[in-house]
Design an enzyme around this catalytic site. Structure first.
Site, PDB file in Angstrom:
ATOM      1  N   ALA A 123       0.855  -1.192   0.000  1.00  0.00           N
ATOM      2  CA  ALA A 123       0.000   0.000   0.000  1.00  0.00           C
ATOM      3  C   ALA A 123       0.888   1.238   0.000  1.00  0.00           C
ATOM      4  O   ALA A 123       2.093   1.144   0.244  1.00  0.00           O
ATOM      5  CB  ALA A 123      -0.905   0.005   1.226  1.00  0.00           C
ATOM      6  N   LYS A 124       0.315   2.379  -0.287  1.00  0.00           N
ATOM      7  CA  LYS A 124       1.068   3.634  -0.226  1.00  0.00           C
ATOM      8  C   LYS A 124       0.067   4.774  -0.138  1.00  0.00           C
ATOM      9  O   LYS A 124      -1.076   4.640  -0.593  1.00  0.00           O
ATOM     10  CB  LYS A 124       1.935   3.801  -1.489  1.00  0.00           C
ATOM     11  N   GLY A 125       0.518   5.898   0.402  1.00  0.00           N
ATOM     12  CA  GLY A 125      -0.362   7.057   0.489  1.00  0.00           C
ATOM     13  C   GLY A 125       0.394   8.317   0.168  1.00  0.00           C
ATOM     14  O   GLY A 125       1.625   8.320   0.118  1.00  0.00           O
TER      15      GLY A 125
END
Ligand code: NAD
Length: 434
Positions: A123-125
């Site tokens: 995941a990444k933000g």
């Protein structure tokens, strides 16, 4: 009234939010997956799973600025894959962040986590904001509102953010507090990279640089490079580059060139790395370091060295400079520092590239240790953490090296083969719901 009809998209068409003509970093990732698909055997039937994120959330982040006006920022959290466990990956605050970039970074996290075999998906933000334009109060409000907006999809068992470019332990503390306030109980395991006093882990700050150093030492054995006699050039002297430089210098290697946002310095006999770290702590840049020559920015790529460590930004090694690099080995501390064209040039020139998806996986490995320690509320000493990190990195590197030999492919392709097989194997075991 007649309505213009459009052809129905094929079942495996690109997601509609992507412009096929301009895929950006996500396009690079897709090319990498295509390159390994022929090596996936029967698992290639599941490969489409890797070519789209499981979930992508775009959020509006409005805050009151100090002058009383309201500003809106665009934020993202993308969960690329959760077949092997909860999503895991950092949060980046940068004015140029795009959905394509966050998607690609989330996918590379799936690959990285599978490559070192920690039980996470990817995941990444990110938020499209230049944090240097914000006061501390504004930065805290942006962080808290963003955390609250993505709170519906993150959690210690769902998706665990961490620091990335322009985010740090303080921002993780605010994220942890915001999530905990919304839940009604303290949940330290919702983020990693926290300050030690809030459930952070010893060894986390140095972990990525230590991983870079560990895989570098392993690769050096394979190519017969004596690191104690080697010359090292490092781009980026922050958390990753500074730690890697320090560890290489401790083995006797000469760190001959260092570049950061403020300048490029060179000393043929080797720079005094502990002194340079002190200089940077005081002056925020390597520029002006006593006893070193100053080079022009572009001259950095001509430096005679054995090991080159890009540890700053994306796409630094590209078709314009890859032909000039003198190193025997490139260790990618940064994420995505080498463009695909440059990768091909380096391969042709027989320069070994240790790809980001294994070389900088030390950070997420110790993040995993932090999460495990938070769940058990039992904390390990630094010696134990470093020993476990080195064990995991060496084992991961050995299996990737073997796959590269078996298939006669680059280490990047080998890492993708190992990781994609692990992800798709769990996909197959779990089957499709419903
Ligand atoms: P950092 O902010 O601590 O350091 C970044 C360094 O890059 C600084 O020395 C800065 O001066 C330099 N830099 C910035 N712009 C530059 C330019 N135009 N030219 C040359 N140097 C420039 O960041 P970091 O945590 O060390 O991260 C560096 C890279 O490593 C990023 O790509 C990040 O995504 C990646 N990474 C970091 C971690 C981690 O645990 N910190 C883990 C995995 C990957």
């Amino acid at each position: 009234m007649s309505k213009a009809s459009t052809a129905a998209p094929s079942p495996n068409a690109l997601p509609s939010y992507l412009d096929a003509g301009n895929l950006g970093p996500w396009g690079i990732y897709l090319q990498q997956v295509d390159r390994v698909t022929p090596y996936l055997g029967h698992l290639s039937r599941w490969v489409e799973t890797l070519k789209r994120p499981k979930r992508a959330l775009i959020v509006d982040v409005p805050i009151h600025l100090d002058d009383g006006t309201v500003a809106h920022y665009e934020g993202y959290r993308v969960q690329h894959n959760t077949s092997r466990g909860p999503g895991k990956g950092g949060v980046r605050f940068h004015q140029d962040v795009t959905l394509s970039e966050v998607m690609a970074l989330s996918a590379w996290m799936s690959i990285k986590n599978a490559a070192v075999n920690v039980p996470y998906g990817g995941a990444k933000g990110g938020i499209r904001v230049d944090p240097r334009t914000l006061s501390r109060g504004e930065l805290e409000r942006v962080t808290r509102r963003y955390t609250s907006e993505i709170g519906i999809i993150i959690g210690p068992n769902k998706d665990i953010p961490a620091p990335d470019v322009n985010t740090d332990g303080q921002i993780m503390a605010w994220m942890m507090d915001t999530y905990s306030m919304n839940q009604g109980s303290t949940a330290t395991g919702v983020v990693t990279g926290k300050p030690i006093d809030l459930g952070g882990s010893l060894g986390r700050v140095e972990a990525t640089g230590r991983g870079v150093f560990t895989v570098g030492m392993e690769a050096a054995k394979h190519i017969g490079l004596d690191v104690s006699q080697a010359r090292v050039a490092v781009q980026g002297f922050g958390n990753v580059g500074g730690t890697a430089a320090k560890l290489f210098a401790e083995t006797g290697a000469r760190v001959v060139a260092v570049q950061d946002h403020g300048g490029t310095i060179y000393r043929e006999a080797g720079l005094n790395v502990p002194e340079l770290l002190r200089h940077v702590a005081e002056h925020r840049t390597v520029a002006g370091f006593e006893g070193a020559e100053t080079l022009k920015t572009d001259q950095f790529w001509d430096v005679e060295c054995d090991i080159l460590i890009p540890a700053a930004l994306e796409a630094q090694i590209n078709k314009d400079n890859a032909g000039r690099i003198k190193a025997r080995m490139v260790i990618e501390g940064a994420n995505g520092p080498t463009t695909p064209e440059a990768d091909d040039i380096l391969k042709e020139r027989n320069i070994l590239v240790l790809p980001d998806v294994i070389a900088n996986a030390g950070g997420v490995t110790v993040s995993y240790f932090e999460w495990v320690q938070d769940f058990s509320s039992f904390f390990w000493d630094e010696e134990e953490i470093n020993a476990r990190l080195v064990r995991i990195m060496r084992a991961a590197f050995a299996s990737i090296w073997q796959v590269a030999q078996d298939h006669q492919v680059t280490l990047r392709t080998a890492t993708f083969i190992v990781a994609c097989k692990r992800i798709l194997h769990t996909r197959e075991l779990r089957g499709l719901y419903p």
